[in-house]
Design a protein around this motif. Sequence first.
Motif, short mmCIF file in Angstrom:
data_model
loop_
_atom_site.label_atom_id
_atom_site.label_comp_id
_atom_site.label_asym_id
_atom_site.label_seq_id
_atom_site.Cartn_x
_atom_site.Cartn_y
_atom_site.Cartn_z
N ILE A 298 0.84 -1.21 0.00
CA ILE A 298 0.00 0.00 0.00
C ILE A 298 0.87 1.25 0.00
CG2 ILE A 298 -1.89 1.19 1.15
CD1 ILE A 298 -2.49 -1.64 -0.01
N VAL A 299 1.95 1.25 0.79
CA VAL A 299 2.84 2.42 0.81
C VAL A 299 3.52 2.58 -0.54
CG1 VAL A 299 4.75 3.53 2.01
CG2 VAL A 299 3.21 2.05 3.28
N LEU A 300 3.92 1.48 -1.18
CA LEU A 300 4.53 1.55 -2.51
C LEU A 300 3.52 2.06 -3.54
CD1 LEU A 300 6.65 -1.73 -2.60
CD2 LEU A 300 7.51 0.61 -2.57
N MET A 301 2.27 1.62 -3.42
CA MET A 301 1.23 2.10 -4.34
C MET A 301 1.06 3.61 -4.21
SD MET A 301 -1.56 -0.96 -3.87
CE MET A 301 -2.91 0.20 -4.10
N ARG B 104 -0.05 4.20 -8.44
CA ARG B 104 -0.66 3.23 -9.34
C ARG B 104 -1.02 1.97 -8.56
NH1 ARG B 104 3.92 2.40 -13.62
NH2 ARG B 104 2.77 0.52 -14.18
N LEU B 105 -1.97 1.21 -9.11
CA LEU B 105 -2.46 0.01 -8.45
C LEU B 105 -1.47 -1.14 -8.56
CD1 LEU B 105 -5.01 -0.83 -6.89
CD2 LEU B 105 -5.93 -1.72 -9.03
N TYR B 106 -0.85 -1.28 -9.73
CA TYR B 106 0.12 -2.37 -9.95
C TYR B 106 1.50 -1.76 -10.11
CZ TYR B 106 -4.06 -5.13 -10.40
OH TYR B 106 -5.26 -5.74 -10.14
N LEU B 107 2.45 -2.31 -9.37
CA LEU B 107 3.74 -1.67 -9.17
C LEU B 107 4.70 -1.88 -10.33
CD1 LEU B 107 4.19 -2.74 -5.44
CD2 LEU B 107 3.30 -0.56 -6.31
N GLU B 108 5.59 -0.91 -10.50
CA GLU B 108 6.63 -1.01 -11.51
C GLU B 108 7.88 -1.68 -10.92
OE1 GLU B 108 7.91 1.94 -14.97
OE2 GLU B 108 8.59 2.69 -13.02
N ASN B 109 8.20 -1.33 -9.66
CA ASN B 109 9.37 -1.91 -9.00
C ASN B 109 8.99 -2.49 -7.65
OD1 ASN B 109 11.71 -1.29 -10.81
ND2 ASN B 109 11.00 0.81 -10.49
N LEU C 273 4.06 -8.61 -3.82
CA LEU C 273 3.66 -7.21 -3.83
C LEU C 273 2.92 -6.83 -5.10
CD1 LEU C 273 6.97 -5.72 -2.41
CD2 LEU C 273 4.77 -5.81 -1.24
N ASP C 274 3.02 -7.65 -6.12
CA ASP C 274 2.40 -7.31 -7.40
C ASP C 274 1.39 -8.34 -7.89
OD1 ASP C 274 2.37 -5.39 -9.63
OD2 ASP C 274 3.15 -7.06 -10.82
N THR C 275 1.38 -9.53 -7.29
CA THR C 275 0.57 -10.60 -7.87
C THR C 275 -0.54 -11.13 -6.96
OG1 THR C 275 2.10 -12.30 -7.06
CG2 THR C 275 2.53 -11.39 -9.25
N MET C 276 -0.69 -10.57 -5.76
CA MET C 276 -1.71 -11.07 -4.84
C MET C 276 -2.86 -10.07 -4.73
SD MET C 276 0.63 -12.92 -1.93
CE MET C 276 -0.66 -14.02 -1.38
N GLN C 277 -4.06 -10.60 -4.49
CA GLN C 277 -5.23 -9.74 -4.37
C GLN C 277 -5.07 -8.76 -3.21
OE1 GLN C 277 -5.39 -13.17 -4.72
NE2 GLN C 277 -7.43 -13.78 -5.40
N ILE C 278 -5.66 -7.59 -3.38
CA ILE C 278 -5.55 -6.58 -2.32
C ILE C 278 -6.91 -6.00 -1.95
CG2 ILE C 278 -3.17 -5.88 -2.73
CD1 ILE C 278 -4.29 -3.56 -4.39
N LEU D 287 -2.56 -16.83 -14.03
CA LEU D 287 -3.51 -16.05 -13.23
C LEU D 287 -3.01 -15.78 -11.82
CD1 LEU D 287 -6.89 -17.75 -14.25
CD2 LEU D 287 -5.93 -15.61 -15.11
N LEU D 288 -2.09 -16.61 -11.32
CA LEU D 288 -1.63 -16.48 -9.94
C LEU D 288 -0.25 -15.84 -9.82
CD1 LEU D 288 -2.80 -19.93 -8.53
CD2 LEU D 288 -3.97 -17.72 -8.40
N GLY D 289 0.42 -15.59 -10.95
CA GLY D 289 1.74 -14.97 -10.89
C GLY D 289 2.75 -15.69 -11.77
N PRO D 290 4.04 -15.40 -11.59
CA PRO D 290 5.08 -15.99 -12.44
C PRO D 290 5.09 -17.51 -12.37
CG PRO D 290 5.96 -14.17 -11.15
CD PRO D 290 4.59 -14.43 -10.62
N GLU D 291 5.12 -18.14 -13.53
CA GLU D 291 5.11 -19.59 -13.59
C GLU D 291 6.34 -20.18 -12.91
OE1 GLU D 291 3.69 -23.23 -14.16
OE2 GLU D 291 2.62 -21.42 -14.76
N LYS D 292 7.47 -19.48 -12.98
CA LYS D 292 8.71 -19.98 -12.36
C LYS D 292 8.54 -20.16 -10.85
CE LYS D 292 12.06 -18.06 -15.65
NZ LYS D 292 13.21 -17.15 -15.81
#
Length: 633
Positions: free
Chosen positions: A134-137, A142-147, A153-158, A334-339
Amino acid sequence: MHLFFSLIVTFEIALIILAIFSIIRRYVLSVPEAFSYSTISALSILSVCIHFFFMLGIHSFFFLFDIFAVSVSMWLLYKNFQIIIDSCRIFKLFVKNNPIYTCVLSFVFLCLFVKGFLLPPTTWDSLTYHLTRIVLMQAEGRLYLENFNDYRLDTMQIGYDILYFLYLRFYTDFGLATFGFISYLTIISSIYTLTDKLFSKVQLSKAISFIGAALPLLVISASSTKNDLILGAAAIIIFISAINYLQSKCVIHLYILCTTLLFGLTIKSTFAAFAFPFLFFFGLYLLYKFGIKHFLSVIKTINQKYIPLLVLPFASAIILAIFLNHNYSIYGNLLGPEKIISSFPRNDNALKIAANLLRFSLQSMDLPKEFGGSALNKIHDLILGEHKNIGILFPDQHLIVDVCGSLNPTDVDGWYGLLGIPILLSIVFVLFRGPGFLRIISITALFSIVFVCIKVPWTPWNGRYYIVTFIIGLFCMGSIFDQISKKHSRIFKGLAGIAILVSSLNLFYLAIYDNVTQFPLLYNLINNRDRAYYPKLCSEGSWKHFIHEIPPGSSVLVIAGSDTGIFPILFRRPDLNITVTGFKSKFHFEPFRFKGVNYDLSQKEDFKKVHKLFDTILMFRVPEKYYQYYMSE
């Protein structure tokens, strides 16, 4: 000043809930039912509105929503003042008729609220991503983070975490656990409501709600910033609205059901373990009871009268769709990076699932080592033998399988106390001997257990995934108590008395004794909250340097490991321009992007370029080889 801002925000939330209560009270029969509907509706509305302010890039203008929401709430309270007065009279009469029940729970509520409101958050999950995101947003707008330094921090529901923006926009950490406390209150009022609807016995409703209020993990989570407790509240409200709809066919209950279900799905993906089986079995039950023509008539009624009400569930559906599209378009899953997803062990055979079901059953006994819990570990090893490490998280790292309970549980390793096994046995019993609607509850609870055992590798900290299971399992326990009371009233009183005694001890120890002993700590932390943060992050000297030596307005790059609680760094110095990134690892392999340019910090030339862009570079939990490289450069 921070405490003042937190009090104002808390007052605003309470005002919104009360205003919605004044509307909903017209359509429902009981005060606790209206309260449950109001809290989940208020949180859903706030979540949706904050989402759209961030999507539009105007989160800094959220004060306009505050003004609008407070104004509308005041007007609704003025318009429905008599409804509030009548509800207070009903509540006053309930207190008069049940003085011990209300006094005990009121004191528990006071202890939990004060602790959650005044103590700073210290849970690992909260410091690493719940609050950090939330502080990074806010910083990126923005809703989805660049860094970021961690994919969570970028792939889980909020859907729930984004509510913390109401407090964090003022950079205050007072009151952050308010939503956990609201969820706790909602669970208790919802348990009382649904038990009363199912069995029409006030004493039984009080007993089951009291037992629910004392389940250890629920008590602990009431003053926590984790997002698990709200899912339990959502699940019960869905059942309340379902049974209300079956009895009255009133569309308002179907509306609450859909809104709450969608809100739950925006909070956590594991809520699907409850949502999908419930929708399937409840849909079949509706078809069996009313037929397909009923569905068509409902759609017709909504089109004619309730189109404006569709805004909230439709907005929640859009938020969920945008989230899934973000993950799929960026990461191909749908859940994030496949790796990362593929790196977690999969319980893809019957033996692994059976092993996790065994661990779940043993953990549900919740026996501390001091009281024979070590025997549970021996039973586990004896049954599984050479397969004792299958189905666990990172078996190659030799995670120790410990299924014992704890005398001092936390919101990380907490479970459901000595009544956990009786609740599970009740769920199984109702599956075979319960009435129709309770069987839906039983099937949903059992399905959610199996779902978690299949999808989630075992760790000692998996208790939170079963919150919905144990909460709705209370109604199965209520069913058994109800059946016994009809034939053997003395046996019922004895069993209920034992359950209430165990619950009273839980509440006294976890909510009263433990919290009262921490109150001296509150006084110290009000004026020096840094002491709760820096020991988890760095030395006192490094922290003082960060607080006092870095000039305001400096540009700071934070390079941190994925398991680093960097929330205090972002939160404590809002006067700095902080950018966060991670080093290349299993949980972070994105390039660092700054002002439209990508940099690979593992490359010498790129790191030199980045070094010139920032006044200060801070590193936390960076592996030795990276640390030495960065220092040399």
